[in-house]
Design an enzyme around this catalytic site. Sequence first.
Site, PDB file in Angstrom:
ATOM      1  N   ARG A 156       0.887  -1.180   0.000  1.00  0.00           N
ATOM      2  CA  ARG A 156       0.000   0.000   0.000  1.00  0.00           C
ATOM      3  C   ARG A 156       0.914   1.217   0.000  1.00  0.00           C
ATOM      4  O   ARG A 156       1.722   1.407   0.911  1.00  0.00           O
ATOM      5  CB  ARG A 156      -0.885   0.011   1.245  1.00  0.00           C
ATOM      6  CG  ARG A 156      -1.535   1.375   1.470  1.00  0.00           C
ATOM      7  CD  ARG A 156      -2.596   1.356   2.541  1.00  0.00           C
ATOM      8  NE  ARG A 156      -3.786   0.658   2.092  1.00  0.00           N
ATOM      9  CZ  ARG A 156      -4.971   0.743   2.700  1.00  0.00           C
ATOM     10  NH1 ARG A 156      -5.125   1.482   3.772  1.00  0.00           N
ATOM     11  NH2 ARG A 156      -6.010   0.071   2.229  1.00  0.00           N
ATOM     12  N   HIS A 175      -7.784   0.683  -5.964  1.00  0.00           N
ATOM     13  CA  HIS A 175      -7.931  -0.152  -4.749  1.00  0.00           C
ATOM     14  C   HIS A 175      -8.661  -1.439  -5.162  1.00  0.00           C
ATOM     15  O   HIS A 175      -9.805  -1.679  -4.767  1.00  0.00           O
ATOM     16  CB  HIS A 175      -8.718   0.621  -3.686  1.00  0.00           C
ATOM     17  CG  HIS A 175      -8.605   0.056  -2.305  1.00  0.00           C
ATOM     18  ND1 HIS A 175      -7.845  -1.064  -2.008  1.00  0.00           N
ATOM     19  CD2 HIS A 175      -9.163   0.452  -1.117  1.00  0.00           C
ATOM     20  CE1 HIS A 175      -7.944  -1.326  -0.721  1.00  0.00           C
ATOM     21  NE2 HIS A 175      -8.737  -0.425  -0.161  1.00  0.00           N
ATOM     22  N   GLN A 226     -10.395  -3.903  -2.610  1.00  0.00           N
ATOM     23  CA  GLN A 226     -11.674  -3.433  -2.078  1.00  0.00           C
ATOM     24  C   GLN A 226     -12.830  -3.897  -2.958  1.00  0.00           C
ATOM     25  O   GLN A 226     -13.886  -4.296  -2.473  1.00  0.00           O
ATOM     26  CB  GLN A 226     -11.655  -1.894  -2.004  1.00  0.00           C
ATOM     27  CG  GLN A 226     -12.910  -1.317  -1.404  1.00  0.00           C
ATOM     28  CD  GLN A 226     -13.094  -1.725   0.046  1.00  0.00           C
ATOM     29  OE1 GLN A 226     -12.173  -1.592   0.849  1.00  0.00           O
ATOM     30  NE2 GLN A 226     -14.262  -2.225   0.395  1.00  0.00           N
ATOM     31  N   ASP A 231     -17.250   7.369  -0.543  1.00  0.00           N
ATOM     32  CA  ASP A 231     -15.965   7.221   0.149  1.00  0.00           C
ATOM     33  C   ASP A 231     -15.609   8.594   0.710  1.00  0.00           C
ATOM     34  O   ASP A 231     -16.251   9.600   0.366  1.00  0.00           O
ATOM     35  CB  ASP A 231     -14.902   6.725  -0.856  1.00  0.00           C
ATOM     36  CG  ASP A 231     -13.547   6.418  -0.217  1.00  0.00           C
ATOM     37  OD1 ASP A 231     -13.485   6.328   1.026  1.00  0.00           O
ATOM     38  OD2 ASP A 231     -12.563   6.271  -0.963  1.00  0.00           O
ATOM     39  N   CYS A 288     -16.175   1.768   1.601  1.00  0.00           N
ATOM     40  CA  CYS A 288     -14.997   0.944   1.903  1.00  0.00           C
ATOM     41  C   CYS A 288     -14.515   1.105   3.332  1.00  0.00           C
ATOM     42  O   CYS A 288     -13.831   0.237   3.848  1.00  0.00           O
ATOM     43  CB  CYS A 288     -13.870   1.266   0.925  1.00  0.00           C
ATOM     44  SG  CYS A 288     -13.269   2.964   1.045  1.00  0.00           S
ATOM     45  N   ARG A 319     -13.480  -8.417   3.046  1.00  0.00           N
ATOM     46  CA  ARG A 319     -12.080  -8.211   2.645  1.00  0.00           C
ATOM     47  C   ARG A 319     -11.278  -9.480   2.960  1.00  0.00           C
ATOM     48  O   ARG A 319     -10.435  -9.919   2.171  1.00  0.00           O
ATOM     49  CB  ARG A 319     -11.476  -7.012   3.391  1.00  0.00           C
ATOM     50  CG  ARG A 319     -12.075  -5.657   3.026  1.00  0.00           C
ATOM     51  CD  ARG A 319     -11.711  -5.247   1.616  1.00  0.00           C
ATOM     52  NE  ARG A 319     -10.282  -5.206   1.377  1.00  0.00           N
ATOM     53  CZ  ARG A 319      -9.467  -4.193   1.693  1.00  0.00           C
ATOM     54  NH1 ARG A 319      -9.973  -3.099   2.234  1.00  0.00           N
ATOM     55  NH2 ARG A 319      -8.170  -4.260   1.456  1.00  0.00           N
TER      56      ARG A 319
HETATM   57  N1  NVA Z   1      -9.953   6.690  -0.844  1.00  0.00           N
HETATM   58  C1  NVA Z   1      -9.492   6.303   0.456  1.00  0.00           C
HETATM   59  C2  NVA Z   1      -9.697   4.841   0.673  1.00  0.00           C
HETATM   60  C3  NVA Z   1      -9.276   4.333   2.027  1.00  0.00           C
HETATM   61  C4  NVA Z   1      -9.432   2.854   2.158  1.00  0.00           C
HETATM   62  C5  NVA Z   1      -8.027   6.663   0.601  1.00  0.00           C
HETATM   63  O1  NVA Z   1      -7.269   6.480  -0.353  1.00  0.00           O
HETATM   64  O2  NVA Z   1      -7.636   7.154   1.660  1.00  0.00           O
HETATM   65  N1   CP Z   2     -11.055  -0.081   3.103  1.00  0.00           N
HETATM   66  C1   CP Z   2      -9.767  -0.130   3.474  1.00  0.00           C
HETATM   67  O1   CP Z   2      -8.873  -0.383   2.666  1.00  0.00           O
HETATM   68  O2   CP Z   2      -9.532   0.086   4.803  1.00  0.00           O
HETATM   69  P1   CP Z   2      -8.129   0.281   5.498  1.00  0.00           P
HETATM   70  O3   CP Z   2      -7.569   1.604   5.041  1.00  0.00           O
HETATM   71  O4   CP Z   2      -8.422   0.268   6.963  1.00  0.00           O
HETATM   72  O5   CP Z   2      -7.206  -0.841   5.088  1.00  0.00           O
END
Ligand code: NVA
Ligand code: CP
Length: 300
Positions: free
Chosen positions: A104, A131, A134, A219, A259, A287
């Site tokens: 990530r 993502h 997800q 989101d 998510c 997940r």
């Molecule tokens: N769009 C959000 C998703 C978090 C799981 C981010 O990138 O922070």
């Molecule tokens: N939805 C998701 O990816 O959550 P986290 O950021 O907690 O991993």
Amino acid sequence: MTVKHFLTLDDLDASTLQKLIDRAIELKNLSKQGAIYQPLKNKTLAMIFSKSSTRTRVSFEVGMRQLGGGAIILSPNDTQIGRGEPIEDTAKVISSMTDGIMIRTDSHEKVEILAANSSVPVINGLTDDYHPCQLLADMQTFQELRGSAKGATFAWVGDGNNVCHSFMNAARLFGFHLNIATPAGYEPSEAISQLNSEHISLSDDPKAAVENADVVVTDTWASMGQEQEKNEREDAFDGFCVDQALMSLANTDAVFLHCLPAYRGMEVSSDVIDGPQSAVFQEAENRLHAQKALLELLLA
Ligand code: NVA
Ligand code: CP
């Protein structure tokens, strides 16, 4: 032998993706029955996190354990990644000792470079652009609740961000239509819109987007890395909160997805996310199951 990576949904074809969702549901049932299934004995997944995570971290770690293997967490701060060791060298070294790498990070290109230099599968656990993990959980959740997504209408209300991009790819690969409503200036990527043009509609009107929708999804307005834009975004997204009034314009049995993490009172009202149409905690649990199916496919 070429190594199979999962950087975007397009790394798997539509029929493999569908089989993966079916398998995720099967693995979930097995696990609920208490069955022990360990095809990844002695295998290790390295997990690199340059951004925070609750769901991704717990689901991959628990998933690896349930499948008989293990996972190690590497943060840039306590590895040489944070001190500037090239991503190419990092990929070669980590992949020489492990069976898979989940990452990530911010730049999607970094993940592509990691994958190009890795001798084991690389899984995208979120970048600024996508993502895909997800979406595996989201498609599993829809299938559990409503059956096949083919021909369904989904509505995305909010930022044209990483999760939105993966939803757009999912629309093409799973055969549903995605109405996207974003404020001007927060539209999804043009290239990804082009790629999925037959399966998406773009507008700045949340009400029109949710009309006839089987799913309403949103989101956060400020993703990780955009914290300094928070105030500006709150102004720009005025009118984009998924509240009861907006949900009432969708199909009566419409499912609400997010998510997580969610910001109640911002992109979604408490009565929607904590209400009867919300499936966000089933979605979060999935997940685990969806990624177990992915790990089995890539690592077993
Ligand atoms: N769009 C959000 C998703 C978090 C799981 C981010 O990138 O922070
Ligand atoms: N939805 C998701 O990816 O959550 P986290 O950021 O907690 O991993």
